[in-house]
Scaffold this motif. Sequence first.
Motif, PDB file in Angstrom:
ATOM      1  N   UNK A 222       0.827  -1.210   0.000  1.00 14.83           N
ATOM      2  CA  UNK A 222       0.000   0.000   0.000  1.00 14.83           C
ATOM      3  C   UNK A 222       0.855   1.251   0.000  1.00 14.83           C
ATOM      4  N   UNK A 223       2.110   1.091   0.317  1.00 14.39           N
ATOM      5  CA  UNK A 223       3.013   2.240   0.392  1.00 14.39           C
ATOM      6  C   UNK A 223       3.752   2.481  -0.921  1.00 14.39           C
ATOM      7  N   UNK A 224       3.190   2.021  -2.008  1.00 19.37           N
ATOM      8  CA  UNK A 224       3.778   2.219  -3.322  1.00 19.37           C
ATOM      9  C   UNK A 224       3.856   3.717  -3.631  1.00 19.37           C
ATOM     10  N   UNK A 225       5.058   4.234  -3.672  1.00 23.02           N
ATOM     11  CA  UNK A 225       5.245   5.671  -3.857  1.00 23.02           C
ATOM     12  C   UNK A 225       4.698   6.157  -5.191  1.00 23.02           C
ATOM     13  N   UNK A 226       4.932   5.392  -6.243  1.00 25.68           N
ATOM     14  CA  UNK A 226       4.453   5.802  -7.568  1.00 25.68           C
ATOM     15  C   UNK A 226       2.932   5.882  -7.596  1.00 25.68           C
ATOM     16  N   UNK A 227       2.274   4.884  -7.006  1.00 24.23           N
ATOM     17  CA  UNK A 227       0.809   4.893  -6.982  1.00 24.23           C
ATOM     18  C   UNK A 227       0.299   5.994  -6.068  1.00 24.23           C
ATOM     19  N   UNK A 228       0.999   6.193  -4.960  1.00 16.49           N
ATOM     20  CA  UNK A 228       0.592   7.205  -3.986  1.00 16.49           C
ATOM     21  C   UNK A 228       0.605   8.601  -4.604  1.00 16.49           C
ATOM     22  N   UNK A 229       1.549   8.828  -5.504  1.00 14.60           N
ATOM     23  CA  UNK A 229       1.728  10.159  -6.089  1.00 14.60           C
ATOM     24  C   UNK A 229       0.932  10.368  -7.373  1.00 14.60           C
ATOM     25  N   UNK A 230       0.254   9.337  -7.853  1.00 17.25           N
ATOM     26  CA  UNK A 230      -0.390   9.415  -9.168  1.00 17.25           C
ATOM     27  C   UNK A 230      -1.338  10.604  -9.293  1.00 17.25           C
ATOM     28  N   UNK A 231      -2.235  10.782  -8.333  1.00 18.92           N
ATOM     29  CA  UNK A 231      -3.224  11.860  -8.435  1.00 18.92           C
ATOM     30  C   UNK A 231      -2.566  13.230  -8.373  1.00 18.92           C
ATOM     31  N   UNK A 232      -1.593  13.386  -7.482  1.00 19.66           N
ATOM     32  CA  UNK A 232      -0.884  14.664  -7.392  1.00 19.66           C
ATOM     33  C   UNK A 232      -0.173  14.987  -8.691  1.00 19.66           C
ATOM     34  N   UNK A 233       0.478  14.000  -9.265  1.00 16.51           N
ATOM     35  CA  UNK A 233       1.211  14.220 -10.503  1.00 16.51           C
ATOM     36  C   UNK A 233       0.262  14.514 -11.664  1.00 16.51           C
ATOM     37  N   UNK A 234      -0.890  13.847 -11.678  1.00 18.18           N
ATOM     38  CA  UNK A 234      -1.866  14.108 -12.738  1.00 18.18           C
ATOM     39  C   UNK A 234      -2.408  15.530 -12.622  1.00 18.18           C
ATOM     40  N   UNK A 235      -2.665  15.973 -11.394  1.00 15.75           N
ATOM     41  CA  UNK A 235      -3.142  17.353 -11.203  1.00 15.75           C
ATOM     42  C   UNK A 235      -2.095  18.349 -11.696  1.00 15.75           C
ATOM     43  N   UNK A 236      -0.835  18.076 -11.388  1.00 18.82           N
ATOM     44  CA  UNK A 236       0.236  18.968 -11.832  1.00 18.82           C
ATOM     45  C   UNK A 236       0.359  18.982 -13.349  1.00 18.82           C
ATOM     46  N   UNK A 237       0.273  17.820 -13.963  1.00 23.33           N
ATOM     47  CA  UNK A 237       0.366  17.737 -15.425  1.00 23.33           C
ATOM     48  C   UNK A 237      -0.793  18.474 -16.092  1.00 23.33           C
TER      49      UNK A 237
END
Length: 259
Positions: free
Chosen positions: A80-95
């Motif tokens: 559950x602590x997958x960093x890439x998955x954890x950051x997906x929404x934040x990165x999509x918002x930034x993109x």
Amino acid sequence: MPSATPVGSIARASRVLSALSEAPLGASLTEIMARTEFTKTTTHRVLTSLLDVHYVYQDPDNRRYHLGSVLAKIARTASRSDLAALAKRSMRRLADASGDTIFLSAPEGAVSICVRRELGAFPIRTLTIDAGDRVPLGAGATAQALYASMPESKRKAAAQANKSWMADFNVTPELAEECCADFHRRGYALNPSIVIPGMSAVALPIITRSGRLIAAIGIGAINDRMAIERIESELVPLLREEAAVLSEKTSILEQEELF
């Protein structure tokens, strides 16, 4: 009859990995020998094999051994602590908000590893690194943010270990330190076309409430889109907001011992 040697090798590697799993701050060669009850020769031979496949890495500052990137990748698929998955929404918002390319990198010893990349809608894209790519700390905006957020002794040990590799990215240990000082003056990392001409990037570290450096998140684009006015009025505020979100998420997981 099949040889038992491969099984024996796997068993020895398993014992070394188990010893390292019980050492969150890493372990020295002597400590690993004590925990596995292997000889120095056997321990060193097993560690060398594990280093070759990135199951283990060695900190260039204190020479301690840690579990490495390949094991982390395997663990991320079930964790559950997958960093890439954890950051997906934040990165999509930034993109979506910037239209540019978003990078997430994590530190491992003297290396910065790209763990995720998200593409924005702007047609000219910055594809300098992709998920899984490894670069020396200090080479590129996210690697600069990681480098600048580390203690001086760790930074300098990493720069010394990477000196020849850094040259492939137009970076020297001296330039890495200059970029570190610039990071602390600005409050963010800026890579003004150092690695690839015509491409620039900015980045911020992601640090938990306990002070643990988890990753760095950055935005890259062609130079025409990276004027200082846009960086400081638009891009850095966007990065700060999402870095804070990810810091809080990873802090909660860290507190629950899931990260």
